[in-house]
Design a protein around this motif. Structure first.
Motif, PDB file in Angstrom:
ATOM      1  N   ARG A  12       0.711  -1.365  -0.016  1.00  0.00           N
ATOM      2  CA  ARG A  12       0.075   0.086   0.096  1.00  0.00           C
ATOM      3  C   ARG A  12       0.872   1.339  -0.165  1.00  0.00           C
ATOM      4  N   ARG A  55      -7.198   4.585  -3.054  1.00  0.00           N
ATOM      5  CA  ARG A  55      -6.307   3.562  -2.465  1.00  0.00           C
ATOM      6  C   ARG A  55      -5.261   3.383  -3.541  1.00  0.00           C
ATOM      7  N   TRP A  57      -1.381   1.193  -4.390  1.00  0.00           N
ATOM      8  CA  TRP A  57      -0.172   0.094  -4.398  1.00  0.00           C
ATOM      9  C   TRP A  57       0.903   0.589  -5.209  1.00  0.00           C
ATOM     10  N   GLU A 166      -2.304  -7.138   0.192  1.00  0.00           N
ATOM     11  CA  GLU A 166      -1.729  -6.065   1.010  1.00  0.00           C
ATOM     12  C   GLU A 166      -1.307  -6.806   2.524  1.00  0.00           C
TER      13      GLU A 166
END
Length: 178
Positions: A12, A55, A57, A166
């Motif tokens: 993340r 979000r 990553w 994650e």
């Protein structure tokens, strides 16, 4: 499993990753930057805005640092729909890294209650359109030189991701940050 996956780690992303993300962008071609961002450079303020809205990553490999980035965030005007952004370094494309990252992000979005993946991109962005069409049947809406594709998240996540989730755990219904 390709060598790219054997040494690739995904985690993340947060505000502290800006230097690594900026270095990644500096290694990407102008074409790659334009396809993903619609511009040749993004600044720290753009990165922070992306983190607030979605979000994210990053995928990294030893010696190269960050080689890919995926983001997924809710479309406020469309309940259950999440917007996807993905960028893979030119030197690491066509190895399944983007596909693996999309599936990881889609799994988190599905666990958070979303049901549809949306991508708005130029019709000339053949790599992104190809990736999406390989993930499943898509509803396609043309808008001038751009295309919006929508795919059911369940179909995108029905295949095994090449990356662990994650922190090594699968997303859960409590994972509501997509």
């Amino acid at each position: 499993m390709s060598a790219a996956f054997a040494t690739c780690s995904v985690r993340r992303a947060g505000p502290a990753d800006w230097d690594a993300v900026e270095a990644f962008h500096l290694r990407c071609s102008e074409q790659s930057m334009h396809r993903r961002w619609g511009r040749l450079r993004i600044g720290r303020s753009h990165w922070l805005r992306l983190l607030r809205a979605s979000r994210c990553w990053t995928a990294s490999v030893p010696g190269d640092g960050v080689i890919a980035l995926v983001s997924i965030g809710r479309l406020h005007h469309s309940p259950g729909v999440v917007d996807l952004g993905v960028q893979v370094a030119d030197t690491h494309q066509r190895r399944g890294i983007g596909t693996g990252l999309v599936r990881l992000a889609a799994g988190h979005a599905l666990a958070a209650g979303a049901d549809t993946l949306s991508v708005y991109t130029e019709q000339a962005n053949v790599p992104m359109l190809g990736l999406l069409h390989r993930l499943g049947p898509a509803c396609t809406l043309r808008d001038g030189t751009h295309t919006e594709l929508r795919l059911p998240l369940a179909g995108v996540t029905s295949h095994t991701s090449l990356f662990p989730h994650e922190d090594g755990h699968a997303p859960t219904s409590n994972d509501r940050h997509a």
